[in-house]
Design a protein around this motif. Structure first.
Motif, PDB file in Angstrom:
ATOM      1  N   TYR A  68       0.901  -1.244   0.043  1.00 17.91           N
ATOM      2  CA  TYR A  68       0.100   0.179   0.014  1.00 17.91           C
ATOM      3  C   TYR A  68       0.759   1.399   0.033  1.00 17.91           C
ATOM      4  O   TYR A  68       1.790   1.279   0.903  1.00 17.91           O
ATOM      5  N   GLU A  71      -3.553   6.886  -1.575  1.00 11.13           N
ATOM      6  CA  GLU A  71      -4.704   6.982  -2.576  1.00 11.13           C
ATOM      7  C   GLU A  71      -4.249   6.918  -3.873  1.00 11.13           C
ATOM      8  O   GLU A  71      -3.281   7.145  -4.248  1.00 11.13           O
ATOM      9  N   ASN A 106      -7.625   1.504  -3.634  1.00 12.10           N
ATOM     10  CA  ASN A 106      -6.401   1.922  -3.072  1.00 12.10           C
ATOM     11  C   ASN A 106      -5.070   1.612  -4.030  1.00 12.10           C
ATOM     12  O   ASN A 106      -5.152   0.850  -4.816  1.00 12.10           O
TER      13      ASN A 106
END
Length: 127
Positions: A68, A71, A106
């Motif tokens: 991750y 955004e 994501n």
């Protein structure tokens, strides 16, 4: 420093180190019966129902690691891959773009390879 404080200092350091790590995910897209694929360059789309092709795309996607990074980036995407179950419910959606993907809203960095965009182009007749 008193001996009794060392465990608390060590715990605090471990918590800080853990908070600094970016999370990784494992894709859970097994059981897909259909894949909808669309080109981000031409807009062409195709529905894939062949089990071997679905397995090939799914195995490629699940073999990679995703970290991750925030955004979604709005700079564009190469392909839109949507995995659907037997009832046409969306299992997951991915927008690969080189070493990055948007997965279920994501933004992730990909390692261990990339999504096989040559295969996707071939399936869309872009080769």
């Amino acid at each position: 420093m008193k001996k009794g404080l060392w465990p608390f200092v060590l715990l605090a350091l471990l918590l800080l180190a853990a908070c600094g790590e970016k999370s990784t995910i494992a894709l859970d897209i097994q059981g897909a019966q259909t894949i909808e694929l669309q080109s981000g360059m031409t807009g062409e789309s195709v529905t894939i129902t062949d089990a071997d092709t679905i397995e090939q795309i799914t195995d490629n996607a699940t073999s990679l690691r995703y970290r991750y990074i925030g955004e979604p980036d709005s700079s564009g995407w190469s392909y839109w891959i949507k995995w659907l179950d037997a009832d046409c419910n969306v299992i997951g959606e991915m927008f690969p773009h080189g070493w990055h993907v948007v997965w279920n809203d994501n933004y992730y960095e990909v390692s261990g390879g990339t999504i096989d965009e040559d295969l996707l182009a071939e399936l869309l007749g872009e080769d």
